[in-house]
Design an enzyme around this catalytic site. Structure first.
Site, PDB file in Angstrom:
ATOM      1  N   HIS A  35      32.973  29.615  34.881  1.00  0.00           N
ATOM      2  CA  HIS A  35      32.111  30.537  34.121  1.00  0.00           C
ATOM      3  C   HIS A  35      31.761  29.947  32.745  1.00  0.00           C
ATOM      4  O   HIS A  35      32.027  30.533  31.692  1.00  0.00           O
ATOM      5  CB  HIS A  35      32.787  31.899  33.949  1.00  0.00           C
ATOM      6  N   GLU A  59      37.722  37.094  38.006  1.00  0.00           N
ATOM      7  CA  GLU A  59      37.864  35.956  37.095  1.00  0.00           C
ATOM      8  C   GLU A  59      39.013  36.189  36.123  1.00  0.00           C
ATOM      9  O   GLU A  59      39.160  37.299  35.610  1.00  0.00           O
ATOM     10  CB  GLU A  59      36.549  35.738  36.327  1.00  0.00           C
TER      11      GLU A  59
END
Length: 319
Positions: free
Chosen positions: A285, A266
């Site tokens: 997220h 990420e």
């Protein structure tokens, strides 16, 4: 004492107040800190707050004033906790703050897979309904959840909260966890071994921590045990899924749909196979991020620091 927050923007992009920290010392807040500026910014700080900015053993060695590290998250792998322990620096985290928000988001992902509301809204706005020869239309199969079975892997507080919502939707729940709470079982909820859960579930939801035993728990072998047309939800940790295996299962329609708020690296990388897979929803997220849960996180972070300053640190991950 000098307090430095290295990367405060994600926790507080401007809709919260840092006043709780300001009351405890001389506060400096940086929205973001590049790695080559970490030491410069905390070299004389006693109290350091970080979210995703790494604090390595070398950084701690070069910043000898640090007495306390607070992590603005539940996960604390950005800090070398062993090196901090060796230097007598307690590291604290935020163990529980977004239970309801994360459970709500898991169900939101599921409902979007079932109804594709966003896509249908976009279709209406671009004129597809206006120009339809029928009085209504849909671009995807629509799924009713009542009577179906949700398997939840990881049945802590978040898993339990997700189960409550699923039961309210008329679903039955199979829960998998190493720790059982018998009083939670009912006519619509029971514990199950992993293989049974995989075989019986129409929806598989991941709410487990990332451990060596759970890394890659969703892979081609476990997918092969699932019902054809299963739906998979992950807003826990990205590496729980072998992403190429899931992408292959989506592209072959072995898995009917997946929704992930987390991925293995990420921010997501351009070569992630899920980006080009069929019928997958990817969000950045954000399950944890409603203002209410971020305020709760802020409050706990302040209380963590207060407890340290009062001589009784709490939520310490490296005692």
């Amino acid at each position: 004492m000098k307090i430095v927050i290295l990367d405060g923007y994600t926790e507080n992009p401007g809709d919260l107040s840092w006043s709780g920290f300001e009351a405890l010392g001389e506060l400096t807040v940086y929205d973001r800190t590049p790695e080559d500026q970490i030491i410069e910014r905390i070299g004389d700080a006693e109290l350091v707050i970080t979210n995703k900015t790494p604090l390595t053993a070398d950084t701690l060695r070069k910043c000898g004033s640090i007495r306390y590290i607070g992590v603005l998250a539940t996960g604390y792998n950005v800090v070398d906790v062993q090196a901090a322990r060796e230097r007598g620096i307690p590291v604290t985290n935020i163990p529980t703050y977004g239970t309801k928000a994360v459970a709500q988001f898991a169900i939101a992902l599921l409902l979007e897979l079932c109804h594709h509301i966003g896509e249908h809204s976009d279709a209406v706005k671009r004129g597809d309904w206006t120009n339809s020869i029928d009085w209504c239309f849909w671009n995807h199969p629509l799924i009713e959840l009542d009577g179906k079975t949700m398997g939840i892997i990881g049945f802590g507080k978040i898993g339990q909260s997700t189960a409550q919502i699923a039961q309210a939707l008329g679903m039955k729940v199979l829960a998998n966890d190493t720790y059982h709470i018998p009083e939670l079982e009912s006519e619509t909820l029971r514990y199950a071994e992993l293989d049974e859960l995989l075989v019986e579930s129409d929806v598989v939801v991941l709410h487990c921590p990332l451990f060596p035993s759970t890394q890659g728990i969703i892979n081609k072998n476990t997918i092969a045990k699932m019902k054809p047309g299963v739906l998979i939800i992950n807003n826990s940790r990205g590496p729980l899924i072998v992403e190429q295996d899931l992408a292959d299962a989506l592209n072959s329609s072995r898995v009917a749909g997946a929704a992930c708020d987390v991925v293995s690296t990420e921010p997501i990388q351009v070569d992630n196979p899920l980006l080009t897979a069929k019928n997958v929803i990817l969000t950045p997220h954000i399950a944890w991020a409603p203002k209410e849960s971020r305020q709760r996180l802020m409050d706990i972070a302040v209380e963590n620091l207060k407890a340290f300053l009062n001589g009784g640190p709490v939520n310490v991950v490296n005692p």
